[in-house]
Design a protein around this motif. Structure first.
Motif, mmCIF file in Angstrom:
data_model
loop_
_atom_site.group_PDB
_atom_site.id
_atom_site.type_symbol
_atom_site.label_atom_id
_atom_site.label_comp_id
_atom_site.label_asym_id
_atom_site.label_seq_id
_atom_site.Cartn_x
_atom_site.Cartn_y
_atom_site.Cartn_z
ATOM 1 N N PRO A 284 0.839 -1.207 0.000
ATOM 2 C CA PRO A 284 0.000 0.000 0.000
ATOM 3 C C PRO A 284 0.867 1.247 0.000
ATOM 4 O O PRO A 284 2.049 1.195 0.363
ATOM 5 N N PRO A 285 0.332 2.370 -0.408
ATOM 6 C CA PRO A 285 1.116 3.621 -0.401
ATOM 7 C C PRO A 285 1.717 3.894 0.980
ATOM 8 O O PRO A 285 1.065 3.690 2.007
ATOM 9 N N GLN A 286 2.964 4.339 0.966
ATOM 10 C CA GLN A 286 3.688 4.624 2.206
ATOM 11 C C GLN A 286 3.908 6.132 2.315
ATOM 12 O O GLN A 286 4.469 6.757 1.423
ATOM 13 N N THR A 287 3.457 6.712 3.423
ATOM 14 C CA THR A 287 3.600 8.151 3.642
ATOM 15 C C THR A 287 4.392 8.389 4.924
ATOM 16 O O THR A 287 4.101 7.766 5.953
ATOM 17 N N PHE A 288 5.395 9.269 4.849
ATOM 18 C CA PHE A 288 6.211 9.550 6.022
ATOM 19 C C PHE A 288 6.843 10.927 5.878
ATOM 20 O O PHE A 288 6.909 11.510 4.790
ATOM 21 N N THR A 289 7.303 11.433 7.001
ATOM 22 C CA THR A 289 7.971 12.736 7.024
ATOM 23 C C THR A 289 9.427 12.558 6.607
ATOM 24 O O THR A 289 10.078 11.572 6.956
ATOM 25 N N CYS A 290 9.921 13.493 5.869
ATOM 26 C CA CYS A 290 11.296 13.435 5.353
ATOM 27 C C CYS A 290 12.257 13.843 6.467
ATOM 28 O O CYS A 290 12.671 15.010 6.569
ATOM 29 N N THR A 291 12.613 12.866 7.303
ATOM 30 C CA THR A 291 13.516 13.118 8.422
ATOM 31 C C THR A 291 14.581 12.027 8.452
ATOM 32 O O THR A 291 14.372 10.916 7.961
ATOM 33 N N PRO A 292 15.729 12.288 9.077
ATOM 34 C CA PRO A 292 16.802 11.276 9.155
ATOM 35 C C PRO A 292 16.390 10.017 9.908
ATOM 36 O O PRO A 292 17.005 8.970 9.753
ATOM 37 N N GLU A 293 15.364 10.098 10.759
ATOM 38 C CA GLU A 293 14.899 8.906 11.459
ATOM 39 C C GLU A 293 14.287 7.898 10.493
ATOM 40 O O GLU A 293 14.259 6.701 10.775
ATOM 41 N N VAL A 294 13.795 8.362 9.351
ATOM 42 C CA VAL A 294 13.169 7.483 8.354
ATOM 43 C C VAL A 294 14.202 6.964 7.379
ATOM 44 O O VAL A 294 14.251 5.767 7.087
ATOM 45 N N PHE A 295 15.034 7.837 6.850
ATOM 46 C CA PHE A 295 16.131 7.396 5.977
ATOM 47 C C PHE A 295 17.280 8.378 6.110
ATOM 48 O O PHE A 295 17.094 9.573 6.376
ATOM 49 N N THR A 420 13.794 2.524 2.367
ATOM 50 C CA THR A 420 12.389 2.471 2.790
ATOM 51 C C THR A 420 11.575 1.440 2.003
ATOM 52 O O THR A 420 10.861 0.621 2.585
ATOM 53 N N LEU A 421 11.692 1.447 0.670
ATOM 54 C CA LEU A 421 10.843 0.571 -0.147
ATOM 55 C C LEU A 421 11.398 -0.853 -0.258
ATOM 56 O O LEU A 421 10.660 -1.826 -0.092
ATOM 57 N N VAL A 422 12.698 -0.973 -0.557
ATOM 58 C CA VAL A 422 13.277 -2.305 -0.783
ATOM 59 C C VAL A 422 13.129 -3.206 0.444
ATOM 60 O O VAL A 422 12.778 -4.387 0.309
ATOM 61 N N PRO A 423 13.362 -2.729 1.683
ATOM 62 C CA PRO A 423 13.117 -3.600 2.839
ATOM 63 C C PRO A 423 11.676 -4.070 2.944
ATOM 64 O O PRO A 423 11.421 -5.184 3.414
ATOM 65 N N LEU A 424 10.730 -3.246 2.531
ATOM 66 C CA LEU A 424 9.329 -3.664 2.553
ATOM 67 C C LEU A 424 9.083 -4.818 1.595
ATOM 68 O O LEU A 424 8.343 -5.758 1.892
ATOM 69 N N ILE A 425 9.713 -4.750 0.421
ATOM 70 C CA ILE A 425 9.550 -5.835 -0.551
ATOM 71 C C ILE A 425 10.225 -7.107 -0.049
ATOM 72 O O ILE A 425 9.681 -8.206 -0.136
ATOM 73 N N ASN A 426 11.424 -6.960 0.498
ATOM 74 C CA ASN A 426 12.174 -8.127 0.952
ATOM 75 C C ASN A 426 11.584 -8.768 2.200
ATOM 76 O O ASN A 426 11.655 -9.984 2.378
#
Length: 481
Positions: A284-295, A420-426
């Motif tokens: 599903p679509p992934q929404t997050f804030t653009c912060t270093p905690e996310v990537f 963010t995306l590749v770990p979700l797929i794996n």
């Protein structure tokens, strides 16, 4: 999904002509050695033969023998134990499989010679040979038929409590057992083979749930066939979404390479893998804030976008941090080349600002075309595909603030997708115990793996995993089981 077991269990069924050596869709070529191991485990190691022979009772043996040709009778003769059983398999091209079981049967009963009564123990070597073929294929099931069952007796050892009369009754025992044992043992072998057929068909014809996204239905597509060197299995693999709709895939014929010294070759067509990927990769679509905690490169991405904003854009210079929304665009596509595989996937990257007064400002809408490297291994009986980011192609779809040059955003967007995306797929894809959002990759069908050479070793198994551009196939060959 225990894919190896699903594609390698009903090995002993074979009937069609050896000219039919072109298999379609999902296909498997099995060597006699692999067939022998599977059948030995099912018939001997699991105690199935011993269990059905345990209650074997032989007719009374009557005759003239013993001392001074006294009347001899052996009653209550029954099987005590099956010793040192050994099973072997020979392929019969165009007919089926020849199954041979060699064992020592330990029998016990009561012996009366004249007026002398005592216990008698008999140890007899037997060799049972039966030709097996498959008939009556219907909806993924087959019937196994035994033809030309032959039971040959070898050496016989007789032990009496007194030890005096063994030689005198030997001829009587040999004659009577030769006449009666084949009629008792061959029906037992028939029962055992049919039970094994039911057990193995139950593992081959299976419905595998894929989380809540759908199911994969495996079943035998046609009667197996034998050539001089392998047993061929043609399999159907229907990939169904929730609701019952089938994701189509090409099942046109594809020839398998020679077995040579391998025990098994399993071929999966590119189209089948694509159907499975379409079912598994439904993020599903992934929404997050653009912060270093996310990537990690969030700050660099935000700084790079800020430098692209037009000078007069007062609306986009608020204090709200940038937000990112990732949405898959279309279905993933796996591409097979010689000893190499990649997955192509398109993703929409929306960078926006949610203003305090409510409206969303679309700063950028990008389309990223990803090329993902595929790393293949086998773990715990599962075919494991791990994906890593290979290359990224970035294009601008739209911008509400007038951004037109995005050339300096590529490295930052690549980092965003890789983290963010590749770990979700794996991670959770294909494992019904893991839901989207969790990052426990150890339990998943698709697991992130380090890149390995084409030849790999896993515990006591030696196998080769490789891709073939010809016929667009993924092949697995096993050296040992």
């Amino acid at each position: 999904m225990t894919m190896l077991k699903l594609f390698g269990t009903i090995f002993f069924c074979g009937l069609l002509s050896p000219s039919q050596e072109v298999l379609s869709g999902l296909s498997c070529a099995v060597s006699p050695g692999a067939m022998q191991k599977v059948l030995s485990d099912a018939v001997l190691q699991n105690g199935l033969l011993q269990q059905h022979l345990q209650g074997l009772v032989l007719p009374n043996i009557m005759g003239e023998g013993g001392l001074l040709n006294s009347p001899t009778s052996i009653t209550g003769l029954h099987l005590v134990q099956v010793r040192l059983p050994k099973l072997s398999v020979v392929l019969l091209p165009g007919i089926g499989v020849q199954l041979s079981i060699a064992a020592k049967l330990e029998l016990s009963g009561n012996c009366l010679v004249g007026l002398l009564s005592e216990l008698i123990d008999i140890l007899v070597d037997v060799n049972i040979t039966a030709n097996i073929k498959c008939t009556n294929f219907e909806s993924g099931t087959v019937q196994v038929v035994i033809e030309d069952c032959l039971c040959i007796l070898g050496a016989i050892k007789i032990k009496l409590l007194s030890g005096l009369l063994s030689l005198s009754v030997n001829e009587i025992v040999l004659k009577q057992l030769t006449a009666t044992l084949p009629g008792l043992l061959c029906p037992v072998v028939d029962i055992v083979v049919n039970l094994v057929n039911i057990q193995l068909l139950g593992t081959l014809n299976a419905v595998i749930p894929v989380g809540t996204a759908g199911t994969i239905h495996y079943q035998l597509a046609s009667l197996p066939f034998t050539s001089g060197s392998f047993l061929g299995l043609d399999l159907d693999g229907a990939v169904k979404q929730v609701g019952g709709s089938i994701i189509p895939h090409d099942s046109s014929p594809s020839a398998l390479p020679p077995l040579l010294d391998k025990l098994l070759v399993l071929g999966l067509r590119q189209s089948f893998l694509n159907a499975v990927l379409s079912l598994l990769v439904q993020i599903p679509p992934q929404t997050f804030t653009c912060t270093p905690e996310v990537f990690s490169s969030a700050g660099n991405l935000q700084k790079a976008i800020t430098t692209l904003l037009p000078t007069g854009c007062s609306a986009c210079r608020g204090t709200s941090p940038l937000s990112v929304r990732l949405t898959l665009s279309g279905r993933p596509l796996i591409l097979l080349e010689d000893n190499k595989a990649t997955v192509e996937l398109s993703v929409l990257i929306q960078v926006f600002v949610k203003r305090s007064d409510g409206p969303i400002l679309n700063v950028l809408l990008l389309k990223a075309d990803l090329s993902l490297n595929v790393h293949v291994s086998i773990a715990g009986g599962r075919l494991v595909l791990g994906l890593s980011l290979g290359s990224t192609s970035l294009s601008l779809e739209s911008s509400d603030v007038g951004i037109s040059n995005i050339s300096n955003l590529k490295p930052h967007c690549s980092s965003l997708l890789a983290e963010t995306l590749v770990p979700l797929i794996n991670g959770p894809a294909g494992d019904p115990r893991v839901s989207w959002g969790e990052k426990d990759t150890k339990r998943s069908f698709w697991a992130e793996e380090e890149e390995r050479p084409a030849q790999m070793e896993h515990q006591d198994q030696h196998y080769l995993l490789f891709f073939s551009k010809l016929h667009s196939r993924f092949l697995i060959t096993f050296k040992t089981l």
